[in-house]
Design an enzyme around this catalytic site. Structure first.
Site, mmCIF file in Angstrom:
data_model
loop_
_atom_site.group_PDB
_atom_site.id
_atom_site.type_symbol
_atom_site.label_atom_id
_atom_site.label_comp_id
_atom_site.label_asym_id
_atom_site.label_seq_id
_atom_site.Cartn_x
_atom_site.Cartn_y
_atom_site.Cartn_z
ATOM 1 N N GLN A 71 0.852 -1.170 0.040
ATOM 2 C CA GLN A 71 0.018 -0.030 -0.027
ATOM 3 C C GLN A 71 0.949 1.345 -0.025
ATOM 4 O O GLN A 71 2.061 1.041 0.196
ATOM 5 C CB GLN A 71 -1.016 -0.099 1.334
ATOM 6 C CG GLN A 71 -1.833 -1.239 1.042
ATOM 7 C CD GLN A 71 -2.707 -1.277 2.452
ATOM 8 O OE1 GLN A 71 -2.833 -1.646 3.329
ATOM 9 N NE2 GLN A 71 -3.722 -0.193 2.387
ATOM 10 N N HIS A 72 0.055 2.263 -0.239
ATOM 11 C CA HIS A 72 0.649 3.753 -0.090
ATOM 12 C C HIS A 72 1.804 4.253 -0.853
ATOM 13 O O HIS A 72 2.095 5.248 -1.103
ATOM 14 C CB HIS A 72 1.352 3.938 1.500
ATOM 15 C CG HIS A 72 0.371 3.339 2.459
ATOM 16 N ND1 HIS A 72 -0.971 3.585 2.642
ATOM 17 C CD2 HIS A 72 0.546 2.373 3.558
ATOM 18 C CE1 HIS A 72 -1.349 2.800 3.679
ATOM 19 N NE2 HIS A 72 -0.377 2.199 4.188
ATOM 20 N N ASP A 234 -2.447 -4.743 -0.230
ATOM 21 C CA ASP A 234 -2.250 -6.284 0.132
ATOM 22 C C ASP A 234 -3.039 -6.687 1.422
ATOM 23 O O ASP A 234 -3.332 -7.914 1.484
ATOM 24 C CB ASP A 234 -0.706 -6.435 0.049
ATOM 25 C CG ASP A 234 0.078 -5.622 1.020
ATOM 26 O OD1 ASP A 234 -0.581 -4.775 1.919
ATOM 27 O OD2 ASP A 234 1.463 -5.724 1.285
#
Ligand SMILES: Nc1ncnc2c1ncn2[C@@H]1O[C@H](COP(=O)(O)OP(=O)(O)O)[C@@H](O)[C@H]1O
Ligand SMILES: O=C(CO)[C@@H](O)[C@H](O)COP(=O)(O)O
Length: 473
Positions: A71-72, A234
């Protein structure tokens, strides 16, 4: 037999599973390494996906594919569709001051404002903080940024045949899902919409953003004709992979250590410990994430000159509490609690306890204790942990399974070792193909129950300087 593929583009590697859409049976799989570091050229992810897919026998015969991913990560594209600079990953802490500034600019109750508006109080990991860092430190790159997306969005876009040279039409085809959008800091879990004011405040302008697809909505097709599912962050994909439901708390020990639950209602934790993410089905995914998990075990194994099974054997030879040795695992700074400048530390050393076996056990317990802090923060929001499910690469270690069970004081369910994120993505791909979530038979799982050792967490919290965190319940 219709086949579907699930991809996990995670921090350390790319994994591909190919499953029978009807039964979920594993047909083929492959994986490939990612480069080390917290700043990565996305092209390396594309190369790893192609290598992993080739190792899995290729994707030409699959009817749908979905990508779950770390992520991110900030992926900036220029107006031609080329990557502006290497992606800054979730575990890159250079954006820590930018995150603090975003909170203070929102006034004396800035944390409350961010929690209510985006679900999450920004820390260095959150994409919005990375955009602010970019605008302040690389203004030319910020100005050239025509579109911003996340690792899984970018790979789904590449799978659809887009890439450098795609231009405005290509950028308009970018797509994501609500679970990954919810980790950006510029999307509202309450309204399901982007927050242009946050992009003005961070990047300085509103770029093209990926369309947020519904849970079963396809974002396009591969050149070979396979449907491309919305994909997921994820952790949300892992929740799909283990079919987590209300009452389950999933603990994942990969590069990050995460603790999360599937809930019907969204959360807004102004303490900043729990991120109020969305999941991939239309529900929510309150989550804590640490920067230090499986790699603490890798580093300890390397120090002791053993492999990971060897580290497990050593740890199993030590008593609970490691003879008084306590490892606080903040090796790379920490995110939960938010201590980006922290370092790790070893406490309680005596001539008697300073053994490889105790050090191995202390590493397992240190990771387990930092996850217990995450569980305490999640349950402090009133979220029940009726079952704890342990996943991630390090869940293979019997010593870690036992450390988590004894520190949490709870039995721990350990599914058969597998690629839960890629499996969750494959499950989503099957759902996109057929229009409904498949009733795949979940593999057998073991329940690990170790004697509770509450003093280990109490002593860890003293050593870490966090004695007032919420109690485990
Ligand atoms: N037998 C094992 N014992 C302990 N840790 C293991 C074992 N096998 C794999 N791991 C850990 O799994 C980690 C990778 O986990 P993974 O979930 O794939 O990471 P990520 O998703 O962050 O890329 C490695 O850092 C390694 O420490
Ligand atoms: O930042 C988070 C969650 O907020 C991490 O969980 C990343 O999503 C990376 O995951 P792994 O590669 O460690 O699985």
């Amino acid at each position: 037999m219709a086949l579907v593929a699930g991809v996990d583009t995670s921090t350390q590697s790319c994994k591909v599973v190919i499953r029978d859409a009807a039964t979920g049976a594993l047909v083929r799989e492959g994986s490939a390494r990612h480069p080390d570091g917290t700043e990565v050229d996305p092209q390396a992810w594309w190369a790893a996906l192609q290598e992993a897919a080739a190792a899995a026998g290729g994707l030409d015969d699959v009817e749908a594919v979905s990508v779950g991913g770390q992520q991110h990560g900030m992926v900036c594209l220029d107006e031609t569709g080329a990557v502006v600079r290497p992606a800054l990953l979730w575990n890159d802490t250079r954006s820590a001051a930018a995150a603090d500034n975003l909170v203070s600019e929102a006034g004396p109750d800035g944390a409350r404002y961010w929690a209510d508006t985006t679900g999450t109080v920004p820390v260095a990991s959150i994409t919005a903080a990375k955009l602010r860092w970019l605008a302040e430190n690389e203004p030319d790159n910020a100005a050239r940024t025509a579109a911003v997306c996340l690792p899984h969005d970018w790979l789904s876009w590449r799978l659809a045949g887009h890439g450098p040279g795609s231009g405005a039409e290509g950028l308009a085809a970018l797509a994501t899902d609500r679970s990954d959008a919810s980790g950006t800091g510029y999307w509202s879990p309450a309204t399901g919409r982007y927050l242009p004011e946050v992009l003005e405040q961070t990047l300085g302008h509103v770029p093209v953003l990926p369309r947020v697809l519904g849970p079963l909505e396809a974002g396009g097709r591969t050149p070979a004709g396979a449907l491309i599912g919305p994909g997921a962050g994820d952790n949300a994909a892992a929740a799909l992979g283990v079919a987590a439901g209300v009452g389950d708390v999933v603990v994942s020990v990969g590069t990050s250590g995460t603790v999360f639950a599937v809930t019907a209602d969204r959360t807004a934790d102004a303490s900043g410990l729990v991120a109020g993410f969305a999941d991939a089905t239309g529900h929510f995914l309150p989550l804590t994430a640490t920067l230090n998990a499986a790699r603490v075990l890798d580093a300890t194994a390397a120090l002791l000159g053993v492999d990971l099974p060897g580290l497990t054997r050593l740890a199993l030879g030590a008593p609970a509490g490691a003879g008084g040795l306590i490892l606080v695992p903040y090796f790379e700074g920490e995110r939960t609690p938010n201590l980006p400048e922290a370092t790790g530390s070893l406490h309680g050393i005596t001539l008697a306890n300073y053994t490889p076996s105790n050090l191995a056990r202390a590493a397992m317990e240190g990771v387990a204790c930092s996850l217990a802090d995450g569980l305490a923060a999640v349950t402090a929001l009133g979220i029940e942990a009726r079952r704890v499910i342990l996943v991630g690469g390090a869940a293979r270690s019997e010593a870690l399974q036992q450390a988590v069970s004894s520190v949490f004081g709870l039995p721990v369910t350990v599914p058969q070792p597998g690629e839960y994120v890629a499996d969750g993505a494959a499950r989503q791909a099957a759902a996109v193909l057929t229009g409904e979530w498949p009733a795949w038979h979940d593999g057998a799982s073991a329940v690990v129950s170790a004697a509770p050792a509450p003093s280990v967490l109490a002593r860890y919290r003293q050593a870490a300087g966090n004695p007032t965190l919420p109690a485990l319940r």
